[in-house]
Design a protein around this motif. Sequence first.
Motif, PDB file in Angstrom:
ATOM      1  N   PRO A 153       0.793  -1.235   0.000  1.00 56.26           N
ATOM      2  CA  PRO A 153       0.000   0.000   0.000  1.00 56.26           C
ATOM      3  C   PRO A 153       0.819   1.276   0.000  1.00 56.26           C
ATOM      4  O   PRO A 153       0.292   2.351  -0.312  1.00 56.26           O
ATOM      5  CB  PRO A 153      -0.837  -0.118   1.283  1.00 56.26           C
ATOM      6  CG  PRO A 153      -0.090  -1.069   2.154  1.00 56.26           C
ATOM      7  CD  PRO A 153       0.583  -2.035   1.223  1.00 56.26           C
ATOM      8  N   GLU A 154       2.117   1.181   0.317  1.00 53.51           N
ATOM      9  CA  GLU A 154       2.907   2.392   0.454  1.00 53.51           C
ATOM     10  C   GLU A 154       3.034   3.181  -0.850  1.00 53.51           C
ATOM     11  O   GLU A 154       3.007   4.414  -0.846  1.00 53.51           O
ATOM     12  CB  GLU A 154       4.309   2.056   0.985  1.00 53.51           C
ATOM     13  CG  GLU A 154       4.331   1.483   2.380  1.00 53.51           C
ATOM     14  CD  GLU A 154       4.130  -0.022   2.427  1.00 53.51           C
ATOM     15  OE1 GLU A 154       4.190  -0.583   3.539  1.00 53.51           O
ATOM     16  OE2 GLU A 154       3.928  -0.640   1.349  1.00 53.51           O
ATOM     17  N   LEU A 155       3.213   2.477  -1.969  1.00 50.66           N
ATOM     18  CA  LEU A 155       3.403   3.195  -3.228  1.00 50.66           C
ATOM     19  C   LEU A 155       2.136   3.941  -3.625  1.00 50.66           C
ATOM     20  O   LEU A 155       2.190   5.111  -4.031  1.00 50.66           O
ATOM     21  CB  LEU A 155       3.827   2.231  -4.339  1.00 50.66           C
ATOM     22  CG  LEU A 155       4.096   2.853  -5.711  1.00 50.66           C
ATOM     23  CD1 LEU A 155       5.126   3.980  -5.626  1.00 50.66           C
ATOM     24  CD2 LEU A 155       4.544   1.798  -6.713  1.00 50.66           C
ATOM     25  N   ALA A 189      -9.382  -1.818  -2.526  1.00 48.43           N
ATOM     26  CA  ALA A 189      -8.783  -1.208  -1.337  1.00 48.43           C
ATOM     27  C   ALA A 189      -7.886  -0.037  -1.689  1.00 48.43           C
ATOM     28  O   ALA A 189      -7.939   1.016  -1.033  1.00 48.43           O
ATOM     29  CB  ALA A 189      -8.005  -2.254  -0.551  1.00 48.43           C
ATOM     30  N   ARG A 190      -7.022  -0.210  -2.711  1.00 50.99           N
ATOM     31  CA  ARG A 190      -6.114   0.884  -3.072  1.00 50.99           C
ATOM     32  C   ARG A 190      -6.891   2.122  -3.522  1.00 50.99           C
ATOM     33  O   ARG A 190      -6.469   3.252  -3.251  1.00 50.99           O
ATOM     34  CB  ARG A 190      -5.149   0.440  -4.183  1.00 50.99           C
ATOM     35  CG  ARG A 190      -4.187  -0.689  -3.846  1.00 50.99           C
ATOM     36  CD  ARG A 190      -3.166  -0.346  -2.778  1.00 50.99           C
ATOM     37  NE  ARG A 190      -3.688  -0.612  -1.452  1.00 50.99           N
ATOM     38  CZ  ARG A 190      -3.633  -1.784  -0.830  1.00 50.99           C
ATOM     39  NH1 ARG A 190      -3.090  -2.818  -1.430  1.00 50.99           N
ATOM     40  NH2 ARG A 190      -4.115  -1.922   0.382  1.00 50.99           N
ATOM     41  N   ALA A 191      -8.008   1.931  -4.211  1.00 54.09           N
ATOM     42  CA  ALA A 191      -8.831   3.078  -4.608  1.00 54.09           C
ATOM     43  C   ALA A 191      -9.482   3.721  -3.394  1.00 54.09           C
ATOM     44  O   ALA A 191      -9.415   4.944  -3.197  1.00 54.09           O
ATOM     45  CB  ALA A 191      -9.889   2.631  -5.606  1.00 54.09           C
ATOM     46  N   ILE A 198      -8.717   3.956  -9.660  1.00 52.39           N
ATOM     47  CA  ILE A 198      -7.645   3.064 -10.075  1.00 52.39           C
ATOM     48  C   ILE A 198      -8.051   2.377 -11.370  1.00 52.39           C
ATOM     49  O   ILE A 198      -9.185   1.908 -11.506  1.00 52.39           O
ATOM     50  CB  ILE A 198      -7.267   2.044  -8.987  1.00 52.39           C
ATOM     51  CG1 ILE A 198      -6.075   1.181  -9.434  1.00 52.39           C
ATOM     52  CG2 ILE A 198      -8.441   1.182  -8.581  1.00 52.39           C
ATOM     53  CD1 ILE A 198      -5.422   0.399  -8.312  1.00 52.39           C
ATOM     54  N   VAL A 199      -7.134   2.394 -12.326  1.00 53.80           N
ATOM     55  CA  VAL A 199      -7.318   1.748 -13.621  1.00 53.80           C
ATOM     56  C   VAL A 199      -6.381   0.550 -13.640  1.00 53.80           C
ATOM     57  O   VAL A 199      -5.157   0.702 -13.752  1.00 53.80           O
ATOM     58  CB  VAL A 199      -6.991   2.717 -14.776  1.00 53.80           C
ATOM     59  CG1 VAL A 199      -7.175   2.029 -16.125  1.00 53.80           C
ATOM     60  CG2 VAL A 199      -7.864   3.965 -14.683  1.00 53.80           C
ATOM     61  N   ALA A 200      -6.942  -0.652 -13.483  1.00 51.94           N
ATOM     62  CA  ALA A 200      -6.165  -1.876 -13.359  1.00 51.94           C
ATOM     63  C   ALA A 200      -6.420  -2.753 -14.573  1.00 51.94           C
ATOM     64  O   ALA A 200      -7.543  -3.195 -14.793  1.00 51.94           O
ATOM     65  CB  ALA A 200      -6.547  -2.614 -12.076  1.00 51.94           C
TER      66      ALA A 200
END
Length: 266
Positions: A153-155, A189-191, A198-200
């Motif tokens: 998650p840090e990045l 979660a990252r979003a 987030i575009v994954a």
Amino acid sequence: MRVALGQFAVSKVWQENADICTKLMRDAHAGGADLLVLPEGILARDITDPDIVLKTAQPLDGPFMTQLLAESRNSDMTVMMCVHVPTGGQRVFNNLVTIRRGEIVAQYLKLHLYDAFAAKESTNVQPGGEIPGLIDIAGLKLGLMTCYDLRFPELARRHAVDGADVLILPAAWVKGPGKEAHWEVLVTARALENTCYIVAVGECGERNIGASMVVDPLGVAVVRAGEGPALIFADIDPKRISHARAVLPVLANRRFARPELAGTTA
């Protein structure tokens, strides 16, 4: 910003993959995209040959990127994808390349290598050592990540603290027990935790799950692909970002400092 997600199964032959990318670029441009995101490792893939990244790596002035750069001169659309490039040593870099109007405008060398679930990406790939800067497209700021970076998650938080509105994640997410669920949970979660879109974009095929998706800053999946080749579109709405950060001000409420890469002040 209108974004296109180009999901496909990567062939063993670079020319076949370059031709697929060229068609996706033309179709995305015709669909009004400001940005096309392609998967990770699109030069070549062979599930029977773990060393294919070494055998097929090309410099950025090689024939694969030359073809894509020539095609990109035909529009103002930005294109992002990951390719393996030689390091000059015994390994290669996994390079997230951003192109626009026939030029390479940004590069990001993957930080976190997939040494997990019995795989060992670091055998053939050398990790990068710098946090990528943000990229401006259509008035929004984009932060770059690649595949396994999703589990750290840090990045993503660093990008958000630095001002990112959107996180970009090309991937080749490997199939396996629970892996599809991991992908959906982690992308969401990252979003949500960073109140970013987030575009994954995932590779599909025999080895990988596909399942490309866009998730908005409140954790809502805006669009998603299945397990086969697809070109899907989504609109990134700045008002949705502002709304999310007003009702869920996690970035303003955080108590931790700005994440840094270990061993550097970058």
